[in-house]
Write an enzyme that holds these catalytic residues in place. Structure first.
Site, PDB file in Angstrom:
ATOM      1  N   GLU A  24       0.827  -1.212   0.000  1.00 34.89           N
ATOM      2  CA  GLU A  24       0.000   0.000   0.000  1.00 34.89           C
ATOM      3  C   GLU A  24       0.861   1.262   0.000  1.00 34.89           C
ATOM      4  OE1 GLU A  24      -1.375   1.871   3.416  1.00 34.89           O
ATOM      5  OE2 GLU A  24      -1.082   0.128   4.714  1.00 34.89           O
ATOM      6  N   LYS A  85      -6.019  10.355   0.785  1.00 36.34           N
ATOM      7  CA  LYS A  85      -5.924   9.030   1.408  1.00 36.34           C
ATOM      8  C   LYS A  85      -7.152   8.255   0.939  1.00 36.34           C
ATOM      9  CE  LYS A  85      -6.396   7.046   6.051  1.00 36.34           C
ATOM     10  NZ  LYS A  85      -6.576   7.365   7.485  1.00 36.34           N
ATOM     11  N   VAL A 105      -5.439   0.177   3.098  1.00 37.54           N
ATOM     12  CA  VAL A 105      -5.589  -1.276   2.996  1.00 37.54           C
ATOM     13  C   VAL A 105      -6.795  -1.609   2.110  1.00 37.54           C
ATOM     14  CG1 VAL A 105      -6.177  -3.371   4.297  1.00 37.54           C
ATOM     15  CG2 VAL A 105      -4.414  -1.798   5.162  1.00 37.54           C
ATOM     16  N   ASP A 137     -16.455   5.429  14.380  1.00 40.22           N
ATOM     17  CA  ASP A 137     -15.276   5.368  13.522  1.00 40.22           C
ATOM     18  C   ASP A 137     -14.762   3.935  13.428  1.00 40.22           C
ATOM     19  OD1 ASP A 137     -12.957   5.657  12.121  1.00 40.22           O
ATOM     20  OD2 ASP A 137     -12.196   7.358  13.272  1.00 40.22           O
ATOM     21  N   SER A 139     -12.931   1.415  10.576  1.00 39.76           N
ATOM     22  CA  SER A 139     -12.258   1.479   9.273  1.00 39.76           C
ATOM     23  C   SER A 139     -12.956   0.616   8.227  1.00 39.76           C
ATOM     24  CB  SER A 139     -10.815   1.012   9.422  1.00 39.76           C
ATOM     25  OG  SER A 139     -10.181   1.024   8.162  1.00 39.76           O
ATOM     26  N   ALA A 140     -13.005   1.147   7.005  1.00 38.21           N
ATOM     27  CA  ALA A 140     -13.534   0.388   5.870  1.00 38.21           C
ATOM     28  C   ALA A 140     -12.655  -0.823   5.547  1.00 38.21           C
ATOM     29  CB  ALA A 140     -13.641   1.301   4.649  1.00 38.21           C
ATOM     30  N   ASP A 141     -11.444  -0.871   6.120  1.00 36.87           N
ATOM     31  CA  ASP A 141     -10.572  -2.035   5.904  1.00 36.87           C
ATOM     32  C   ASP A 141     -11.270  -3.337   6.323  1.00 36.87           C
ATOM     33  OD1 ASP A 141      -8.660  -0.160   5.212  1.00 36.87           O
ATOM     34  OD2 ASP A 141      -7.373  -0.508   6.965  1.00 36.87           O
ATOM     35  N   LYS A 158      -3.618  -1.891  14.341  1.00 38.15           N
ATOM     36  CA  LYS A 158      -2.786  -0.923  15.053  1.00 38.15           C
ATOM     37  C   LYS A 158      -3.262  -0.775  16.500  1.00 38.15           C
ATOM     38  CE  LYS A 158      -2.867   2.085  11.526  1.00 38.15           C
ATOM     39  NZ  LYS A 158      -2.905   1.327  10.283  1.00 38.15           N
TER      40      LYS A 158
HETATM   41  N1  PSU Z   1      -0.071   0.378   8.470  1.00 37.98           N
HETATM   42  C1  PSU Z   1       0.924   1.163   8.961  1.00 37.98           C
HETATM   43  N2  PSU Z   1       0.748   2.531   8.865  1.00 37.98           N
HETATM   44  C2  PSU Z   1      -0.368   3.095   8.250  1.00 37.98           C
HETATM   45  C3  PSU Z   1      -1.399   2.250   7.745  1.00 37.98           C
HETATM   46  C4  PSU Z   1      -1.190   0.899   7.876  1.00 37.98           C
HETATM   47  O1  PSU Z   1       1.928   0.672   9.509  1.00 37.98           O
HETATM   48  O2  PSU Z   1      -0.453   4.330   8.168  1.00 37.98           O
HETATM   49  C5  PSU Z   1      -2.642   2.857   7.088  1.00 37.98           C
HETATM   50  C6  PSU Z   1      -3.328   1.837   6.165  1.00 37.98           C
HETATM   51  O3  PSU Z   1      -3.418   2.425   4.894  1.00 37.98           O
HETATM   52  C7  PSU Z   1      -4.710   1.625   6.764  1.00 37.98           C
HETATM   53  C8  PSU Z   1      -4.972   2.983   7.345  1.00 37.98           C
HETATM   54  O4  PSU Z   1      -5.650   1.237   5.808  1.00 37.98           O
HETATM   55  O5  PSU Z   1      -3.705   3.259   7.985  1.00 37.98           O
HETATM   56  C9  PSU Z   1      -6.153   2.970   8.285  1.00 37.98           C
HETATM   57  O6  PSU Z   1      -6.749   4.232   8.240  1.00 37.98           O
HETATM   58  P1  PSU Z   1      -8.205   4.458   8.923  1.00 37.98           P
HETATM   59  O7  PSU Z   1      -7.992   4.134  10.378  1.00 37.98           O
HETATM   60  O8  PSU Z   1      -8.505   5.928   8.679  1.00 37.98           O
HETATM   61  O9  PSU Z   1      -9.158   3.530   8.233  1.00 37.98           O
HETATM   62 MN    MN Z   2     -11.730   5.933  10.278  1.00 36.98          MN
END
Ligand code: PSU
Ligand code: MN
Length: 301
Positions: A24, A85, A105, A137, A139-141, A158
């Site tokens: 990614e 993003k 992701v 909140d 994530s769409a992941d 994370k």
């Molecule tokens: N893994 C990492 N650092 C990052 C990410 C993943 O070590 O910054 C990113 C990925 O692109 C993941 C995003 O999809 O963080 C999640 O963002 P959000 O919580 O807004 O869905």
């Molecule tokens: Mn989010």
């Protein structure tokens, strides 16, 4: 058909049916500071190559979906300002309006699937944020893992997230969560959490077969491989907990929301750990890239 541009090495790997690992780009533009972001992206690509597969870093550049970036494109993306993003909700709009964006992701899984790539390595997936009962909140992941047939290798979700809620949602969505080589789930910067993994596998071949079996059964979606950070690079959860709490409190005071939350938290934790979180993040992504290459190789066998 939408325009996809393949890097020279990815085009060659596609022609010969060689193993390819998607990578990614949000981690490059929003996850790490320059120049560490570009250095890490290059190292991760070489880790994939040294493990016998071809790296395909994904991004949208000027309206064109790139699967595999040439070296100069990767350098430019790592230094570009105001890059979007992109997730499932906005990747098509970015392409349609000739924009430039880094793929999360979710968006990287979509691109990988369009390109016929079955394995993808990242750092940590997005998930259910702490306080999601108020902010919603999530994530769409997580939904992407439930519908797109790509195996994602990550060091878990994370640790800034609510990990138990994240794994509950994955279970609800029917996403296999497989810990690699241990019984417990990893927690991104730390090798183990206090949660037992629903599934455990000890070989790339088993992981490859599990994805292929899932698809053959007509089950939609991918799998999450939770690969623990190497022990010599981890930050014990006890050291990180107060730092994560402080970063979260600051995010709330400053009203950081939506897409800005994860980049803000990662940036603050980098500052508060004086760079140690970044060193751990680099080590875990590289470790994930090597395992993803083995899985991709097992899939083409
Ligand atoms: N893994 C990492 N650092 C990052 C990410 C993943 O070590 O910054 C990113 C990925 O692109 C993941 C995003 O999809 O963080 C999640 O963002 P959000 O919580 O807004 O869905
Ligand atoms: Mn989010």
């Amino acid at each position: 058909m939408i325009p996809i541009t393949y890097s020279a090495e990815v085009a060659k790997a596609r022609d010969s049916g060689a193993a390819i690992v998607a990578l990614e780009s949000t981690i490059i533009t929003h996850g790490m500071p320059f120049p560490h972001n570009v250095e890490t992206a290059r190292l991760v690509e070489s880790d994939v190559r040294e493990s016998g597969a071809t790296p395909a870093t994904v991004a949208v550049l000027h309206g064109v979906l790139h699967v595999g970036l040439e070296a100069d494109e990767l350098d430019a993306l790592g230094q570009a300002q105001n890059v979007a993003k992109l997730s499932r909700a906005d990747i098509a709009a970015c392409i349609a309006t000739a924009g430039t964006g880094a793929t999360t992701v979710a968006a990287t899984m979509i691109a990988a699937h369009l390109a016929g790539i079955h394995v993808f390595a990242t750092g940590g997936i997005g998930g259910v944020h702490r306080g999601a009962e108020n902010t919603f909140d999530i994530s769409a992941d997580l939904h992407e893992l439930a519908q797109t047939p790509v195996t994602v290798v990550a060091a878990g979700a994370k640790a800034i997230l609510d990990l138990s809620k994240t794994f509950e949602v994955l279970e609800t969505l029917g996403v296999p969560v497989i810990a690699y080589g241990q019984d417990m789930l990893p927690a991104f910067w730390s090798a183990v959490s206090d949660m037992r993994a629903p599934l455990r596998m000890d070989s790339a071949a088993d992981i490859a077969r599990a994805q292929q079996t899932r698809t053959a059964m007509g089950l939609k979606g991918g799998q999450l491989i939770a690969n623990p950070i190497p022990r010599d690079a981890e930050i014990p959860a006890g050291i990180l907990a107060p730092i994560i709490a402080q970063a979260l409190a600051e995010a709330e005071t400053r009203n950081i929301n939506a897409k800005a939350v994860t980049p803000f938290l990662l940036g603050r934790i980098f500052e508060l750990t004086e760079g140690r979180s970044l060193q751990a993040n680099i080590a875990l992504v590289r470790n994930n890239a090597r395992l993803a290459a083995q899985i991709a190789i097992a899939m083409v066998k």
